[in-house]
Design a protein around this motif. Sequence first.
Motif, short mmCIF file in Angstrom:
data_model
loop_
_atom_site.label_atom_id
_atom_site.label_comp_id
_atom_site.label_asym_id
_atom_site.label_seq_id
_atom_site.Cartn_x
_atom_site.Cartn_y
_atom_site.Cartn_z
N ALA A 18 75.90 38.70 -48.38
CA ALA A 18 75.94 39.72 -49.43
C ALA A 18 77.24 40.51 -49.38
O ALA A 18 77.86 40.79 -50.42
N ARG A 19 77.68 40.86 -48.18
CA ARG A 19 78.91 41.65 -48.04
C ARG A 19 80.12 40.85 -48.49
O ARG A 19 81.01 41.37 -49.18
N ARG A 20 80.19 39.56 -48.11
CA ARG A 20 81.34 38.74 -48.48
C ARG A 20 81.37 38.49 -49.98
O ARG A 20 82.45 38.48 -50.59
N ILE A 21 80.22 38.29 -50.61
CA ILE A 21 80.17 38.09 -52.05
C ILE A 21 80.62 39.36 -52.77
O ILE A 21 81.37 39.31 -53.75
N LYS A 22 80.19 40.52 -52.27
CA LYS A 22 80.58 41.79 -52.88
C LYS A 22 82.10 41.97 -52.83
O LYS A 22 82.70 42.52 -53.75
N LYS A 23 82.73 41.50 -51.75
CA LYS A 23 84.18 41.60 -51.61
C LYS A 23 84.91 40.49 -52.34
O LYS A 23 86.14 40.43 -52.31
N GLY A 24 84.17 39.59 -53.00
CA GLY A 24 84.79 38.48 -53.70
C GLY A 24 85.33 37.41 -52.77
O GLY A 24 86.23 36.66 -53.13
N GLN A 25 84.76 37.34 -51.56
CA GLN A 25 85.22 36.37 -50.56
C GLN A 25 84.28 35.17 -50.53
O GLN A 25 83.14 35.22 -51.00
N ASN A 26 84.79 34.10 -49.95
CA ASN A 26 83.95 32.94 -49.69
C ASN A 26 82.85 33.35 -48.71
O ASN A 26 83.14 33.88 -47.63
N PRO A 27 81.56 33.13 -49.05
CA PRO A 27 80.47 33.55 -48.16
C PRO A 27 80.56 32.93 -46.76
O PRO A 27 80.01 33.49 -45.81
N HIS A 65 83.72 36.03 -22.27
CA HIS A 65 82.30 36.08 -22.54
C HIS A 65 81.96 35.71 -23.97
O HIS A 65 80.80 35.68 -24.35
N LEU A 66 82.98 35.45 -24.80
CA LEU A 66 82.71 34.95 -26.14
C LEU A 66 82.33 33.48 -26.05
O LEU A 66 82.86 32.75 -25.24
N THR A 67 81.43 33.06 -26.89
CA THR A 67 81.01 31.67 -26.83
C THR A 67 82.04 30.78 -27.50
O THR A 67 83.07 31.23 -27.97
N HIS A 68 81.70 29.50 -27.58
CA HIS A 68 82.61 28.55 -28.23
C HIS A 68 82.70 28.74 -29.71
O HIS A 68 83.57 28.19 -30.37
N GLN A 69 81.74 29.50 -30.30
CA GLN A 69 81.69 29.57 -31.74
C GLN A 69 82.88 30.33 -32.29
O GLN A 69 83.28 31.35 -31.75
N PRO A 70 83.44 29.89 -33.42
CA PRO A 70 84.44 30.68 -34.12
C PRO A 70 83.81 31.93 -34.68
O PRO A 70 82.58 32.05 -34.71
N ASP A 71 84.61 32.85 -35.17
CA ASP A 71 84.10 34.11 -35.68
C ASP A 71 83.49 33.91 -37.06
O ASP A 71 84.09 34.25 -38.08
N ALA A 72 82.33 33.28 -37.09
CA ALA A 72 81.69 32.94 -38.37
C ALA A 72 81.04 34.18 -38.96
O ALA A 72 80.68 35.08 -38.26
#
Length: 364
Positions: free
Chosen positions: A239-248, A357-364
Amino acid sequence: MATSLNLVDKPDSRKQHIGAVPLVGGIVIYLTILITALVLGKKSIQLYCYLAAAGALVITGALDDRYDISAKIRLLIEFIAALIMIFFAGVYVYNLGDLFGRGDIILPTVIAVPFTVLAVAGYINAVNMSDGIDGMAACLSILAVITLMILVGGRQAFILPSITLAAALLGFLIFNLQMVRRLRKVFLGDAGSMLLGFTFAWLVIEYSQNDASGAEIFSPITALFVLGLPLVDMLTTIARRIKKGQNPMRPDRTHVHHILLHAGFTPRQTLAIIIVVGAMFHGLGIGLHFGGAPDWLQLIAFLLVCGFYYKAVIHAFKLSNIIQHFRGGRSPVRKGKLFTRRGHSRQKLAEHGMADHLTHQPDA
């Protein structure tokens, strides 16, 4: 074995942990479930369908961990797994509950099938998003297992799956959080996040829809509380990304764990706070269920939680600064022993701070 297969996560511009970390957590959790189910489980078409679909997701996730395959291929496999669940196991969403106080909303098959497919794929990716720091996805999954056990009420058919999954997750956490000295850190990998997302999506759909006797164990709205913070975080983030006009699907650093880390909490403190918040959210769902709250009231409560969470994320760094103020500023993270044991210098410790301590995941 993971090292020889190059099934490890190496630091890069997006992944700032220390050293090559084996991506085997999800694979071992699946093997635990597979062996236990085949040896002790009650054989059924549903069981074989779950094992086949979950196995396909684990293989896809492992290939993604190793070769970084296309997101379209991953999504295709997620759709196929959901279709196996629907057409071969008969598990799908066709009853949304009494959302408006005028009777249950029943979906026709032509709508129920695509709705279920999208819901399953969505929650798989929600769990993937929640795998942001060590132990986060696994701990939230354990909370979901406990919540299911309470709601299901000790049904014999659920005892073995719940104990198996919880035990496998606890075993993973011992390595992931390095609870025992000299145990090597491992990550869930995409194989693990895809497995957990699919498993919980399957379970909440199965138990929230009418069974053979014509009555569900808990309502479809209660199922939203079972799915927990990963669902709330995904919905509010989109919802936040759509409000900013960004790719969800565009990555950023305003998930709840990013806010807490930026506020100066250590990774372990961040994990503890997230567990407490997650437990409160699950507790709210359990209380509403056993308190006999109608579906429309549960829906309002869920939307209020999402709204509060959304506001917190919108003002993420302002909130972070407020927390810092009350905490007296950001405290340095002390991990000298961890780095010393791995042979890293104090300079390396200063360079990486809490990033290991961050996992392998990118900052999704």
